[in-house]
Design a protein around this motif. Structure first.
Motif, PDB file in Angstrom:
ATOM      1  N   GLU A 241      33.690  43.060  32.214  1.00 44.88           N
ATOM      2  CA  GLU A 241      32.758  44.166  32.438  1.00 44.88           C
ATOM      3  C   GLU A 241      31.405  43.709  32.953  1.00 44.88           C
ATOM      4  OE1 GLU A 241      29.362  46.568  31.450  1.00 44.88           O
ATOM      5  OE2 GLU A 241      30.002  44.931  30.122  1.00 44.88           O
ATOM      6  N   GLN A 242      30.924  42.549  32.494  1.00 46.33           N
ATOM      7  CA  GLN A 242      29.556  42.168  32.831  1.00 46.33           C
ATOM      8  C   GLN A 242      29.459  41.274  34.065  1.00 46.33           C
ATOM      9  OE1 GLN A 242      27.934  39.997  29.516  1.00 46.33           O
ATOM     10  NE2 GLN A 242      29.102  38.155  29.941  1.00 46.33           N
ATOM     11  N   THR A 243      30.593  40.809  34.592  1.00 44.11           N
ATOM     12  CA  THR A 243      30.542  39.947  35.778  1.00 44.11           C
ATOM     13  C   THR A 243      30.805  40.773  37.027  1.00 44.11           C
ATOM     14  OG1 THR A 243      32.874  39.376  35.454  1.00 44.11           O
ATOM     15  CG2 THR A 243      31.232  37.858  34.566  1.00 44.11           C
ATOM     16  N   PRO A 244      30.056  40.543  38.094  1.00 47.03           N
ATOM     17  CA  PRO A 244      30.298  41.279  39.341  1.00 47.03           C
ATOM     18  C   PRO A 244      31.532  40.749  40.046  1.00 47.03           C
ATOM     19  CG  PRO A 244      28.564  39.661  39.668  1.00 47.03           C
ATOM     20  CD  PRO A 244      28.918  39.611  38.211  1.00 47.03           C
ATOM     21  N   PRO A 245      32.145  41.549  40.915  1.00 46.44           N
ATOM     22  CA  PRO A 245      33.291  41.051  41.704  1.00 46.44           C
ATOM     23  C   PRO A 245      32.800  40.048  42.735  1.00 46.44           C
ATOM     24  CG  PRO A 245      32.718  43.299  42.357  1.00 46.44           C
ATOM     25  CD  PRO A 245      31.870  42.975  41.172  1.00 46.44           C
ATOM     26  N   LEU A 246      33.194  38.786  42.566  1.00 51.06           N
ATOM     27  CA  LEU A 246      32.659  37.706  43.397  1.00 51.06           C
ATOM     28  C   LEU A 246      33.715  36.999  44.234  1.00 51.06           C
ATOM     29  CD1 LEU A 246      30.334  36.125  40.690  1.00 51.06           C
ATOM     30  CD2 LEU A 246      29.579  37.384  42.696  1.00 51.06           C
ATOM     31  N   GLY A 247      34.958  37.340  44.034  1.00 48.31           N
ATOM     32  CA  GLY A 247      36.030  36.575  44.669  1.00 48.31           C
ATOM     33  C   GLY A 247      36.527  37.148  45.975  1.00 48.31           C
ATOM     34  N   ASP A 248      35.643  37.720  46.788  1.00 49.59           N
ATOM     35  CA  ASP A 248      36.057  38.271  48.079  1.00 49.59           C
ATOM     36  C   ASP A 248      36.409  37.121  49.021  1.00 49.59           C
ATOM     37  OD1 ASP A 248      36.318  39.483  50.568  1.00 49.59           O
ATOM     38  OD2 ASP A 248      34.818  41.019  50.108  1.00 49.59           O
ATOM     39  N   ARG A 249      37.691  36.907  49.220  1.00 54.35           N
ATOM     40  CA  ARG A 249      38.137  35.771  50.031  1.00 54.35           C
ATOM     41  C   ARG A 249      37.802  35.963  51.508  1.00 54.35           C
ATOM     42  NH1 ARG A 249      41.347  32.566  46.827  1.00 54.35           N
ATOM     43  NH2 ARG A 249      42.091  31.380  48.614  1.00 54.35           N
ATOM     44  N   LEU A 250      37.676  37.221  51.953  1.00 55.16           N
ATOM     45  CA  LEU A 250      37.308  37.460  53.344  1.00 55.16           C
ATOM     46  C   LEU A 250      35.888  36.972  53.614  1.00 55.16           C
ATOM     47  CD1 LEU A 250      37.854  38.632  56.133  1.00 55.16           C
ATOM     48  CD2 LEU A 250      37.089  40.867  55.264  1.00 55.16           C
TER      49      LEU A 250
END
Length: 535
Positions: A423-432
């Protein structure tokens, strides 16, 4: 040997296991599952480029960088950049990361060291929670929540502000100093710990050092008000003395010219900054605009749109679990206040102390008006709230689950930890995005490699547009620090970018940059430049 002793590893090994687990979770958050994933830069714009540059410089001139970091050979061509007005902390960490980068690559080294620092943050919290006799499953779970909060993840790339592993033991040191009960021992172990904390923080980021000194000073005032025994206060005095001495010695090369008025400030500060970058307690509760849950993300965007000034946003968000812990802490503090149990109010007093210091119009604002304007971002002291709240919550959950079967406590801890971290971590794994950055990095590498093969060794390159270093902001469509990209991907080229505000060389660069083309080329050739780089 009892079976329980065989299943319980020593405490130091438990700390290492928690750190390794944290690094693995960081890799999962960024989707770094192979060596190729670790060499991809997640960010190639703004402050991360400056961090890469510091690491690159430290790896190329480690001996000099370790002691002062004031003259940069590869920047500020042709003579080199003078950073005497620009303090660079954590030089040991930068040098070690730079040397590692020479082996595994610059980006991979920064990614790995930033993850290791988060692992150290978790291990530190875990060991302190275990010292407070919290159950290991809750100590490990909330250690992950502490390390992987918005503050640690978002500041991780700096390799500097993310070093909050010193804060949990500092909080214990402060709490011990303010107790009235006599100590059980002479306190030598606490004095050693205090000296080490003061030494590290004196060498670390100046914000962390400044805030640590203020928090410790508040604990010392509380200790005197409670008439705590000298044996309890002395380790805190050792910490403050070591912190002050090490900080002054480490930053003397930057402090003396500023006091003498011999140079201009490299960092521009204004009175309005202390309001824009002040600590707003509500930001402990407001979710970030990129929250994983759409409803909370909309709430964050609405707050962002309504907030005045630029500032720094959402580093202090406690997460839903932390918000619940804060509410419980305040509720318990109200009960203790009614019962006059003053010794149980330390965490709430700490929260009040940092709010009074860093809020708009607080103590930090007055210090800035008096000339101490380097520490404008008072909001960064908000990380102490995470320490106090999560340590309180860890103890409360440990006590509340002692009557449950151990398996039930483990399942509950795992569920709460997993939910809180997600919940507290932003989505950071955008491989593009990572792939795009990798292609951009490779294109700069190819270009600088071609330049180095065509130009003389250590050729000087003049860069346009001419912008100051640091914090120039966006220039037309060129992002801040973008002139550092060719430095990061080259081996020996020297670049004109890197002169701080007020430097005579920057004034010359600006003058030449406005000349007609023919006159500009003639002036650059006379100064020893071999190429012109136009962004």
């Amino acid at each position: 040997m009892p079976r329980r002793a065989l299943l319980s590893p020593p405490l130091w090994l438990q700390g290492i296991l928690v750190a390794v687990l944290t690094v693995a979770v960081v890799g999962s958050l960024f989707q770094r599952y192979s060596p190729a994933d670790w060499i991809r830069p997640n960010w190639l714009e703004g402050d991360p480029l400056e961090v890469y540059a510091r690491v690159k410089i430290a790896g190329e001139q480690p001996g000099r960088s370790l002691f002062d970091f004031t003259h940069i050979d590869r920047l500020g061509a042709p003579a080199g950049a003078d950073w005497s007005a620009y303090p660079v902390p954590d030089r040991l960490v930068l040098v070690l990361t730079g040397l590692l980068g020479r082996i595994i690559g610059l980006v991979a080294a920064v990614n790995l060291v930033s993850a290791i620092i988060l692992g150290l943050n978790a291990a530190s919290f875990y060991l302190c929670a275990r010292w407070l006799r919290c159950r290991w499953e809750w100590a490990a779970g909330l250690a992950l929540v502490f390390a992987l909060g918005g503050y640690g993840i978002r500041w991780g790339i700096t390799l500097s502000l993310s070093q909050v592993f010193v804060l949990p033991p500092l909080v214990l040191l402060c709490a011990r100093a303010a107790r009235r009960a006599p100590g059980r021992n002479s306190g030598w172990s606490w004095k050693v710990l205090a000296g080490l904390l003061g030494l590290w923080l004196g060498l670390a980021n100046h914000y962390l050092a400044f805030f640590a000194g203020f928090v410790a000073s508040g604990a010392l005032l509380l200790a005197f008000a409670r008439r705590a025994p000298a044996a309890r206060r002395n380790p805190l005095l050792v910490f403050i003395a070591c912190l002050l001495a090490c900080f002054l010695a480490n930053n003397a090369v930057y402090i003396k010219p500023r006091v003498d008025g011999a140079i201009h400030a490299a960092l521009l500060r204004s009175p309005g900054d202390f309001a824009a970058y002040a600590l707003h307690p509500i930001e402990w509760l407001v979710p970030p605009a990129d929250h994983r849950l759409p409803a909370l993300a909309r709430l964050g965007r609405a707050y962002l749109d309504a907030r005045h000034g630029v500032g720094e946003f959402f580093y202090n968000y406690l997460g839903l679990l932390g918000v619940a812990g804060a509410a419980l802490l305040l509720f318990r503090a109200g009960g203790n206040l009614v019962r006059r149990r003053w010794s149980h109010l330390d965490a709430v007093l700490g929260l009040f102390w940092i709010i009074v210091f860093a809020m708009p119009g607080g103590i930090n604002r007055w210090l800035g008006a008096a000339g101490l304007d380097v520490f404008r971002a008072g909001t960064r002291i908000g990380i102490y709230a995470h320490v106090w709240i999560l340590l309180f919550l860890c103890g409360w959950l440990s006590r509340g689950t002692r009557r449950l079967p151990r398996s039930a406590s483990l399942v509950l801890a795992l569920a709460l930890t997993g939910g809180a971290v997600w919940e507290q971590t932003p989505p950071l794994g955008d491989r593009l995005v990572a792939a795009i950055n990798q292609v951009r990095w490779q294109s700069y590498t190819q270009l600088t490699t071609a330049l180095e093969s065509a130009l003389p060794p250590q050729a000087a390159v003049f860069q346009l547009p001419v912008v100051p270093f640091p914090e120039a902001g966006r220039t037309e469509k060129m992002a801040d620090y973008e002139h550092l990209l060719p430095l990061l991907t080259s081996r020996s080229l020297r670049f004109s970018y890197g002169q701080v505000r007020g430097a005579p060389a920057l004034a010359w660069n600006r003058h030449v940059g406005r000349l007609p083309v023919a006159e500009m080329i003639a002036a650059l050739e006379q100064a020893g430049f071999a190429a012109l780089w136009i962004d």
